[in-house]
Design a protein around this motif. Structure first.
Motif, PDB file in Angstrom:
ATOM      1  N   ARG A 179       1.647  -3.367  -7.862  1.00 21.15           N
ATOM      2  CA  ARG A 179       2.225  -4.429  -7.046  1.00 21.15           C
ATOM      3  C   ARG A 179       2.336  -3.965  -5.602  1.00 21.15           C
ATOM      4  NH1 ARG A 179       7.715  -4.609  -9.306  1.00 21.15           N
ATOM      5  NH2 ARG A 179       7.233  -2.515 -10.033  1.00 21.15           N
ATOM      6  N   VAL A 180       2.172  -4.905  -4.683  1.00 25.32           N
ATOM      7  CA  VAL A 180       2.297  -4.618  -3.255  1.00 25.32           C
ATOM      8  C   VAL A 180       3.734  -4.899  -2.825  1.00 25.32           C
ATOM      9  CG1 VAL A 180       1.489  -5.222  -0.946  1.00 25.32           C
ATOM     10  CG2 VAL A 180      -0.101  -5.224  -2.864  1.00 25.32           C
ATOM     11  N   ARG A 181       4.296  -3.979  -2.056  1.00 27.67           N
ATOM     12  CA  ARG A 181       5.643  -4.202  -1.535  1.00 27.67           C
ATOM     13  C   ARG A 181       5.671  -5.462  -0.679  1.00 27.67           C
ATOM     14  NH1 ARG A 181       8.805   0.348  -2.274  1.00 27.67           N
ATOM     15  NH2 ARG A 181       7.625   2.255  -2.768  1.00 27.67           N
ATOM     16  N   ALA A 182       6.729  -6.244  -0.831  1.00 26.28           N
ATOM     17  CA  ALA A 182       6.831  -7.515  -0.110  1.00 26.28           C
ATOM     18  C   ALA A 182       6.749  -7.308   1.396  1.00 26.28           C
ATOM     19  CB  ALA A 182       8.142  -8.208  -0.477  1.00 26.28           C
ATOM     20  N   SER A 183       7.309  -6.212   1.886  1.00 22.92           N
ATOM     21  CA  SER A 183       7.306  -5.959   3.324  1.00 22.92           C
ATOM     22  C   SER A 183       5.895  -5.750   3.851  1.00 22.92           C
ATOM     23  CB  SER A 183       8.160  -4.737   3.657  1.00 22.92           C
ATOM     24  OG  SER A 183       7.665  -3.588   2.976  1.00 22.92           O
ATOM     25  N   VAL A 184       4.989  -5.274   2.976  1.00 22.05           N
ATOM     26  CA  VAL A 184       3.601  -5.055   3.371  1.00 22.05           C
ATOM     27  C   VAL A 184       2.800  -6.344   3.230  1.00 22.05           C
ATOM     28  CG1 VAL A 184       1.476  -3.821   2.801  1.00 22.05           C
ATOM     29  CG2 VAL A 184       3.667  -2.617   2.804  1.00 22.05           C
ATOM     30  N   ALA A 185       3.040  -7.079   2.158  1.00 16.20           N
ATOM     31  CA  ALA A 185       2.279  -8.297   1.893  1.00 16.20           C
ATOM     32  C   ALA A 185       2.432  -9.333   2.992  1.00 16.20           C
ATOM     33  CB  ALA A 185       2.707  -8.892   0.558  1.00 16.20           C
ATOM     34  N   SER A 186       3.563  -9.313   3.688  1.00 16.61           N
ATOM     35  CA  SER A 186       3.811 -10.318   4.719  1.00 16.61           C
ATOM     36  C   SER A 186       3.573  -9.804   6.125  1.00 16.61           C
ATOM     37  CB  SER A 186       5.265 -10.808   4.602  1.00 16.61           C
ATOM     38  OG  SER A 186       6.178  -9.724   4.777  1.00 16.61           O
ATOM     39  N   ARG A 187       2.955  -8.636   6.242  1.00 11.39           N
ATOM     40  CA  ARG A 187       2.848  -7.993   7.553  1.00 11.39           C
ATOM     41  C   ARG A 187       1.512  -8.277   8.226  1.00 11.39           C
ATOM     42  NH1 ARG A 187       3.248  -1.657   7.447  1.00 11.39           N
ATOM     43  NH2 ARG A 187       5.289  -2.182   6.545  1.00 11.39           N
ATOM     44  N   GLY A 188       1.507  -9.026   9.315  1.00 16.45           N
ATOM     45  CA  GLY A 188       0.385  -9.138  10.246  1.00 16.45           C
ATOM     46  C   GLY A 188      -0.968  -9.494   9.656  1.00 16.45           C
ATOM     47  N   GLY A 189      -2.009  -9.218  10.467  1.00 15.29           N
ATOM     48  CA  GLY A 189      -3.376  -9.517  10.088  1.00 15.29           C
ATOM     49  C   GLY A 189      -4.003  -8.398   9.291  1.00 15.29           C
ATOM     50  N   PRO A 190      -5.277  -8.574   8.924  1.00 14.23           N
ATOM     51  CA  PRO A 190      -5.941  -7.579   8.081  1.00 14.23           C
ATOM     52  C   PRO A 190      -6.136  -6.253   8.803  1.00 14.23           C
ATOM     53  CG  PRO A 190      -7.506  -9.237   8.832  1.00 14.23           C
ATOM     54  CD  PRO A 190      -6.148  -9.719   9.228  1.00 14.23           C
ATOM     55  N   ARG A 191      -6.086  -5.172   8.036  1.00 19.82           N
ATOM     56  CA  ARG A 191      -6.355  -3.843   8.555  1.00 19.82           C
ATOM     57  C   ARG A 191      -6.973  -2.992   7.449  1.00 19.82           C
ATOM     58  NH1 ARG A 191      -0.508  -0.845   9.239  1.00 19.82           N
ATOM     59  NH2 ARG A 191      -1.901   0.820   9.933  1.00 19.82           N
ATOM     60  N   PRO A 192      -7.806  -2.034   7.819  1.00 18.59           N
ATOM     61  CA  PRO A 192      -8.468  -1.202   6.805  1.00 18.59           C
ATOM     62  C   PRO A 192      -7.481  -0.272   6.120  1.00 18.59           C
ATOM     63  CG  PRO A 192      -8.958  -0.389   9.003  1.00 18.59           C
ATOM     64  CD  PRO A 192      -8.219  -1.678   9.191  1.00 18.59           C
ATOM     65  N   ALA A 193      -7.773   0.048   4.864  1.00 15.33           N
ATOM     66  CA  ALA A 193      -6.901   0.940   4.091  1.00 15.33           C
ATOM     67  C   ALA A 193      -7.742   2.009   3.410  1.00 15.33           C
ATOM     68  CB  ALA A 193      -6.111   0.151   3.047  1.00 15.33           C
ATOM     69  N   LEU A 194      -7.247   3.235   3.434  1.00 17.50           N
ATOM     70  CA  LEU A 194      -7.834   4.346   2.695  1.00 17.50           C
ATOM     71  C   LEU A 194      -6.873   4.698   1.568  1.00 17.50           C
ATOM     72  CD1 LEU A 194     -10.118   6.579   2.613  1.00 17.50           C
ATOM     73  CD2 LEU A 194      -8.471   8.028   3.827  1.00 17.50           C
ATOM     74  N   LEU A 195      -7.334   4.550   0.333  1.00 15.54           N
ATOM     75  CA  LEU A 195      -6.513   4.895  -0.822  1.00 15.54           C
ATOM     76  C   LEU A 195      -6.514   6.409  -1.022  1.00 15.54           C
ATOM     77  CD1 LEU A 195      -7.748   2.140  -3.305  1.00 15.54           C
ATOM     78  CD2 LEU A 195      -5.681   2.103  -1.896  1.00 15.54           C
ATOM     79  N   VAL A 196      -5.385   6.951  -1.455  1.00 16.47           N
ATOM     80  CA  VAL A 196      -5.262   8.394  -1.675  1.00 16.47           C
ATOM     81  C   VAL A 196      -4.610   8.626  -3.031  1.00 16.47           C
ATOM     82  CG1 VAL A 196      -4.069  10.488  -0.921  1.00 16.47           C
ATOM     83  CG2 VAL A 196      -5.168   9.019   0.761  1.00 16.47           C
ATOM     84  N   ASP A 197      -5.166   9.566  -3.797  1.00 14.35           N
ATOM     85  CA  ASP A 197      -4.576   9.963  -5.073  1.00 14.35           C
ATOM     86  C   ASP A 197      -4.842  11.442  -5.292  1.00 14.35           C
ATOM     87  OD1 ASP A 197      -3.112   9.609  -7.368  1.00 14.35           O
ATOM     88  OD2 ASP A 197      -4.620   8.445  -8.453  1.00 14.35           O
ATOM     89  N   ASP A 198      -4.206  12.006  -6.309  1.00 15.30           N
ATOM     90  CA  ASP A 198      -4.424  13.424  -6.568  1.00 15.30           C
ATOM     91  C   ASP A 198      -5.780  13.682  -7.213  1.00 15.30           C
ATOM     92  OD1 ASP A 198      -3.729  12.299  -9.003  1.00 15.30           O
ATOM     93  OD2 ASP A 198      -1.896  13.454  -9.233  1.00 15.30           O
ATOM     94  N   VAL A 199      -6.115  12.899  -8.250  1.00 16.01           N
ATOM     95  CA  VAL A 199      -7.393  13.103  -8.933  1.00 16.01           C
ATOM     96  C   VAL A 199      -8.023  11.760  -9.262  1.00 16.01           C
ATOM     97  CG1 VAL A 199      -6.623  15.292  -9.946  1.00 16.01           C
ATOM     98  CG2 VAL A 199      -6.389  13.180 -11.261  1.00 16.01           C
ATOM     99  N   VAL A 200      -9.312  11.778  -9.537  1.00 17.82           N
ATOM    100  CA  VAL A 200      -9.996  10.611 -10.089  1.00 17.82           C
ATOM    101  C   VAL A 200     -10.811  11.081 -11.285  1.00 17.82           C
ATOM    102  CG1 VAL A 200     -11.983  10.822  -8.496  1.00 17.82           C
ATOM    103  CG2 VAL A 200     -11.497   8.633  -9.614  1.00 17.82           C
ATOM    104  N   THR A 201     -10.670  10.351 -12.390  1.00 21.66           N
ATOM    105  CA  THR A 201     -11.463  10.644 -13.591  1.00 21.66           C
ATOM    106  C   THR A 201     -12.343   9.437 -13.881  1.00 21.66           C
ATOM    107  OG1 THR A 201      -9.572   9.971 -14.974  1.00 21.66           O
ATOM    108  CG2 THR A 201      -9.838  12.328 -14.512  1.00 21.66           C
TER     109      THR A 201
END
Length: 248
Positions: A179-201
């Motif tokens: 789920r996306v935090r409500a504060s983020v979902a309502s914030r401004g116009g589009p912007r690029p996002a880089l996802l980060v995690d510890d591992v990918v399988t």
């Protein structure tokens, strides 16, 4: 070279320390097990079948392959209380983000990049005493900045209701998108996002994160992880950006 002093020897008797990659005594990590974390990042999405359904495709980079010593280092950092390993893994992800920055393409020139961590469960964060995914996101944001890309860590995602990162990849996949935090979902116009995690399988966690961001202002343009499960085929290293800045 002189050995450890008497106080250091006494401390190691009370709290023994060993390299989490190979078990070598009396070192936090050895040079051989540190070496993979200095390698250029790898393109690894071809080894993560759960990412195949994403459109557009999501490029994913990892610092190391999730086997042998690298697996031991990540596991010790996450689940064995070895918080000191953050001094190894944080800078490794920061360097990788700097290397990846030119390959993210023209989309990152339109707005600051939101570096979004794949969230851990609140219970895991309490047990660890620190939000490890957020630490990684901050390191990646710093690395992008060094690479000339304006970025900030944005704690945008909440775990899916009923999801458990400890339930295994299949269980997390079936739990549905986060789920996306409500504060983020309502914030401004589009912007690029880089996802980060510890591992990918299999890529299930990254796919769920990308799905959760669908319809929000944050548009995934790539992902960066510490380590990836070895793929059966060739894993591509980062290629130089084309003259337009897009992925080659």
């Amino acid at each position: 070279m002189e050995g450890p002093g008497p106080l250091a020897r006494l401390a190691r008797l009370v709290v023994p320390v060993a390299c989490p990659g190979c078990g070598l005594d009396d070192v936090r990590w050895c040079e051989a097990c540190e070496a993979p974390w200095w390698e250029p990042p790898l393109r690894c999405e071809t080894g993560a079948p759960r990412l195949d359904g994403l459109a557009p495709p999501l490029p994913v980079w990892s610092v190391a392959e999730l086997d042998g010593p690298a697996h031991g280092v990540v596991a010790a950092w996450k689940d064995a209380g070895r918080r000191d390993l953050g001094a190894l893994l944080g800078p490794a992800l920061e360097r990788a983000a700097t290397a990846v920055a030119p390959a993210l393409g023209p989309a990152v020139a339109s707005a600051p990049v939101a570096v979004v961590p794949c969230p851990a469960r609140a219970a895991h964060t309490r047990r660890r005493g620190v939000d490890l995914p957020l630490l990684l996101a901050r390191a990646a944001a710093a690395g992008l900045g060094t690479g000339g890309v304006t970025a900030e860590a944005v704690d945008a995602l909440l775990p899916a209701r009923g999801a458990s990162r400890g339930a295994g990849d299949r269980g997390r996949w079936r739990a549905g998108p986060g789920r996306v935090r409500a504060s983020v979902a309502s914030r401004g116009g589009p912007r690029p996002a880089l996802l980060v995690d510890d591992v990918v399988t299999t890529g299930a966690t990254l796919a769920r994160a990308a799905g959760a961001l669908r319809g929000s202002p944050l548009v995934p343009v790539g992902a960066l992880v510490l380590a990836s499960a070895p793929a059966p085929g060739e894993v591509l290293r980062v290629r130089p950006a084309s003259p337009s800045g897009a992925l080659g």
